[in-house]
Design a protein around this motif. Structure first.
Motif, mmCIF file in Angstrom:
data_model
loop_
_atom_site.group_PDB
_atom_site.id
_atom_site.type_symbol
_atom_site.label_atom_id
_atom_site.label_comp_id
_atom_site.label_asym_id
_atom_site.label_seq_id
_atom_site.Cartn_x
_atom_site.Cartn_y
_atom_site.Cartn_z
ATOM 1 N N TYR A 151 52.953 54.358 34.187
ATOM 2 C CA TYR A 151 52.510 55.676 34.693
ATOM 3 C C TYR A 151 51.247 55.660 33.679
ATOM 4 O O TYR A 151 50.953 55.066 32.954
ATOM 5 C CB TYR A 151 53.365 56.820 33.752
ATOM 6 N N GLY A 152 50.277 56.610 34.275
ATOM 7 C CA GLY A 152 48.843 57.054 33.594
ATOM 8 C C GLY A 152 48.162 55.870 33.791
ATOM 9 O O GLY A 152 48.164 54.725 34.377
ATOM 10 N N SER A 153 46.956 55.988 32.795
ATOM 11 C CA SER A 153 45.947 55.102 32.353
ATOM 12 C C SER A 153 46.282 54.115 31.327
ATOM 13 O O SER A 153 46.570 54.583 30.120
ATOM 14 C CB SER A 153 44.712 55.578 32.026
ATOM 15 N N ASN A 154 46.188 52.991 31.407
ATOM 16 C CA ASN A 154 46.667 51.797 30.232
ATOM 17 C C ASN A 154 46.047 50.484 30.346
ATOM 18 O O ASN A 154 45.719 50.426 31.609
ATOM 19 C CB ASN A 154 48.275 52.006 29.944
ATOM 20 N N PHE A 155 46.282 49.554 29.196
ATOM 21 C CA PHE A 155 45.722 48.311 29.306
ATOM 22 C C PHE A 155 46.363 47.640 30.810
ATOM 23 O O PHE A 155 45.303 46.855 31.426
ATOM 24 C CB PHE A 155 45.935 47.656 28.094
ATOM 25 N N VAL A 156 47.531 47.456 30.837
ATOM 26 C CA VAL A 156 48.182 46.625 32.041
ATOM 27 C C VAL A 156 47.508 47.169 33.271
ATOM 28 O O VAL A 156 47.054 46.332 33.791
ATOM 29 C CB VAL A 156 49.595 46.923 32.126
ATOM 30 N N LYS A 157 47.369 48.387 33.623
ATOM 31 C CA LYS A 157 46.868 48.818 34.734
ATOM 32 C C LYS A 157 45.228 48.562 35.007
ATOM 33 O O LYS A 157 44.766 48.161 36.091
ATOM 34 C CB LYS A 157 47.242 50.450 35.164
ATOM 35 N N THR A 158 44.559 48.740 34.071
ATOM 36 C CA THR A 158 43.269 48.256 34.008
ATOM 37 C C THR A 158 42.865 46.820 34.071
ATOM 38 O O THR A 158 42.135 46.381 34.992
ATOM 39 C CB THR A 158 42.542 48.555 32.787
ATOM 40 N N MET A 159 43.896 46.025 33.465
ATOM 41 C CA MET A 159 43.894 44.482 33.703
ATOM 42 C C MET A 159 44.037 44.082 35.335
ATOM 43 O O MET A 159 43.461 43.315 35.846
ATOM 44 C CB MET A 159 44.732 43.882 32.829
ATOM 45 N N LEU A 162 40.973 44.941 37.197
ATOM 46 C CA LEU A 162 39.918 44.040 36.923
ATOM 47 C C LEU A 162 40.312 42.527 37.413
ATOM 48 O O LEU A 162 39.476 42.026 38.035
ATOM 49 C CB LEU A 162 39.680 44.185 35.478
ATOM 50 N N GLY A 163 41.491 42.158 37.216
ATOM 51 C CA GLY A 163 41.824 40.875 37.599
ATOM 52 C C GLY A 163 41.914 40.588 39.016
ATOM 53 O O GLY A 163 41.541 39.481 39.733
ATOM 54 N N LYS A 164 42.061 41.567 39.879
ATOM 55 C CA LYS A 164 42.051 41.436 41.304
ATOM 56 C C LYS A 164 40.777 41.320 41.840
ATOM 57 O O LYS A 164 40.395 41.256 43.128
ATOM 58 C CB LYS A 164 42.554 42.797 41.974
ATOM 59 N N SER A 165 39.855 42.031 41.172
ATOM 60 C CA SER A 165 38.233 42.077 41.672
ATOM 61 C C SER A 165 37.362 41.184 41.177
ATOM 62 O O SER A 165 36.032 41.097 41.511
ATOM 63 C CB SER A 165 37.668 43.597 41.353
ATOM 64 N N ARG A 166 37.696 40.394 39.988
ATOM 65 C CA ARG A 166 36.684 39.439 39.284
ATOM 66 C C ARG A 166 37.459 38.121 39.172
ATOM 67 O O ARG A 166 38.809 37.905 39.235
ATOM 68 C CB ARG A 166 36.310 40.063 37.960
ATOM 69 N N GLY A 218 45.607 37.749 24.674
ATOM 70 C CA GLY A 218 46.851 37.155 25.009
ATOM 71 C C GLY A 218 47.577 38.205 25.716
ATOM 72 O O GLY A 218 48.195 37.737 26.876
ATOM 73 N N PHE A 219 47.674 39.428 25.630
ATOM 74 C CA PHE A 219 48.216 40.437 26.637
ATOM 75 C C PHE A 219 47.710 40.341 28.007
ATOM 76 O O PHE A 219 48.509 40.438 28.696
ATOM 77 C CB PHE A 219 47.919 41.630 26.021
ATOM 78 N N ALA A 220 46.495 40.254 28.239
ATOM 79 C CA ALA A 220 45.747 40.101 29.503
ATOM 80 C C ALA A 220 46.274 38.841 29.999
ATOM 81 O O ALA A 220 46.571 38.858 31.228
ATOM 82 C CB ALA A 220 44.313 40.146 29.398
ATOM 83 N N ARG A 221 46.217 37.621 29.450
ATOM 84 C CA ARG A 221 46.802 36.598 30.105
ATOM 85 C C ARG A 221 48.162 36.649 30.411
ATOM 86 O O ARG A 221 48.525 36.145 31.699
ATOM 87 C CB ARG A 221 46.448 35.362 29.056
ATOM 88 N N GLY A 228 50.767 36.910 38.765
ATOM 89 C CA GLY A 228 50.250 35.764 39.886
ATOM 90 C C GLY A 228 48.743 36.059 40.135
ATOM 91 O O GLY A 228 48.368 35.652 41.204
ATOM 92 N N ILE A 229 47.943 36.649 39.353
ATOM 93 C CA ILE A 229 46.577 36.836 39.281
ATOM 94 C C ILE A 229 45.830 35.736 38.850
ATOM 95 O O ILE A 229 45.828 35.335 37.708
ATOM 96 C CB ILE A 229 46.076 38.084 38.697
ATOM 97 N N ALA A 230 44.785 35.131 39.650
ATOM 98 C CA ALA A 230 44.060 33.984 38.885
ATOM 99 C C ALA A 230 42.825 34.505 38.545
ATOM 100 O O ALA A 230 41.684 34.542 39.067
ATOM 101 C CB ALA A 230 43.774 32.892 40.135
ATOM 102 N N CYS A 231 42.677 34.843 37.155
ATOM 103 C CA CYS A 231 41.278 35.493 36.637
ATOM 104 C C CYS A 231 41.425 34.810 35.230
ATOM 105 O O CYS A 231 42.320 34.743 34.603
ATOM 106 C CB CYS A 231 41.507 37.022 36.573
ATOM 107 N N GLU A 232 40.449 34.264 35.058
ATOM 108 C CA GLU A 232 39.968 33.664 33.628
ATOM 109 C C GLU A 232 39.783 34.969 32.373
ATOM 110 O O GLU A 232 39.001 35.481 32.808
ATOM 111 C CB GLU A 232 38.826 32.678 33.576
ATOM 112 N N VAL A 233 40.469 34.658 31.409
ATOM 113 C CA VAL A 233 40.366 35.460 30.407
ATOM 114 C C VAL A 233 39.420 34.679 29.195
ATOM 115 O O VAL A 233 39.938 33.746 28.720
ATOM 116 C CB VAL A 233 41.775 36.041 29.913
ATOM 117 N N VAL A 234 38.197 35.452 28.979
ATOM 118 C CA VAL A 234 37.357 34.750 27.741
ATOM 119 C C VAL A 234 37.679 35.425 26.546
ATOM 120 O O VAL A 234 37.182 36.645 26.708
ATOM 121 C CB VAL A 234 35.824 34.592 28.611
ATOM 122 N N ASP A 235 37.933 35.021 25.613
ATOM 123 C CA ASP A 235 38.011 35.568 24.251
ATOM 124 C C ASP A 235 36.583 36.120 23.712
ATOM 125 O O ASP A 235 35.635 35.348 23.771
ATOM 126 C CB ASP A 235 38.736 34.756 23.332
#
Length: 283
Positions: A151-159, A162-166, A218-221, A228-235
């Motif tokens: 529900y609502g706006s939160n980190f998981v939904k933001t990731m 972003l992960g689907k577009s980058r 780490g949460f984003a990864r 199943g999203i192929a998006c690189e996470v850079v610390d």
């Protein structure tokens, strides 16, 4: 459970309480936290067996310029609610935050440790805690961290967005804490309220956060791996992502008091994440 009253209707925890527990959740039109007296009046009118405050001013950065409003919602309103509950001798459950601490060190913070909020949001939430304790009735202040849900706006939904577009994103890696599914917080609130109805002497401040502790990176990864999203996470360090409100680096919470008192253990946020992604249709 239906004889408990919940403040908040659109927030993550309130929506879980309404959806999975069928609890009575008051909307802003029914009880506006910017009007503390109205909140107290709502409690007296409904005469529930317990009250859970799942509503708050949560715009952390905006609170830097709206601290007076945030204080009214996060401190004055819970204080008025807690006093009304004390008059009725019913438990009051107040959700709070790891932001009441200064984020120093690397050890998990226990409930009794000194506080020292870094921002206006944290200051107003701490003031709310103190108002609840001062009311003198049966209560639990439940500090939690990094709340997520479908529900609502939160980190998981933001990731996910972003992960689907980058192909590559940068995420802060030096803030460490326990992501906490709102569904688990909702269940914990109910268990705590039920216990306090029977055993009000167990009132106090408690911590509840997901396990294991991780960084935002780490949460984003893990989110991308499960979806199943192929998006690189850079610390990156927090210093590379400046915000109006300072964030604590150490958001680890010592949750050990919950087990002996309420029979609650830290939830595995990775399982909670799977449930959220399933609810969102991502897996």
């Amino acid at each position: 459970m239906k004889d408990m009253l919940v403040f908040g209707q659109t927030g993550q925890v309130a929506r879980e309480l309404a959806h999975h527990a069928g609890m009575r959740c008051l909307s802003r039109t029914e009880a506006d936290l910017a009007e503390p007296a109205a909140c107290a009046a709502a409690i007296r009118a409904h005469a529930p067996r317990a009250v859970i405050n799942a509503a708050a001013y949560t715009a952390v950065d905006k609170a830097e310029s709206e601290e007076a409003l945030a204080h009214r919602i996060n401190a004055e309103a819970p204080g008025a609610m807690a006093r009304a509950c004390a008059d009725l001798d019913i438990p009051f459950i107040q959700l709070s935050t790891d932001y009441v601490f200064d984020g120093a060190g690397t050890a998990p913070r226990a409930p009794a440790e000194p506080t020292g909020p870094l921002n206006a949001y944290g200051r107003t939430k701490l003031a709310g805690e103190r108002a609840v304790l001062a009311a003198g009735g049966p209560h639990a202040v439940l500090r939690t961290s990094w709340v997520v849900s479908a529900y609502g706006s939160n980190f998981v939904k933001t990731m996910l967005r972003l992960g689907k577009s980058r192909d590559r994103i940068t995420v802060v890696a030096d803030q460490i804490g326990g992501p906490t599914p709102a569904r688990d917080i909702a269940a914990a609130c109910i268990k705590i309220a039920e216990t306090l109805i029977a055993e009000p002497a167990n009132s106090g401040i408690y911590h509840f956060a997901g396990s294991p502790d991780t960084s935002w990176a780490g949460f984003a990864r893990e989110t991308f791996a499960q979806a199943g999203i192929a998006c690189e996470v850079v610390d990156i360090p927090t210093s590379d992502y400046p915000t109006p409100a300072a964030r604590p680096l150490n958001s680890r919470l010592d949750c050990s008091l919950l087990e002996p008192v309420f029979g609650l253990s830290r939830p595995d946020w990775r399982q909670g994440l799977r449930d959220i992604l399933h609810d969102l249709g991502e897996i």
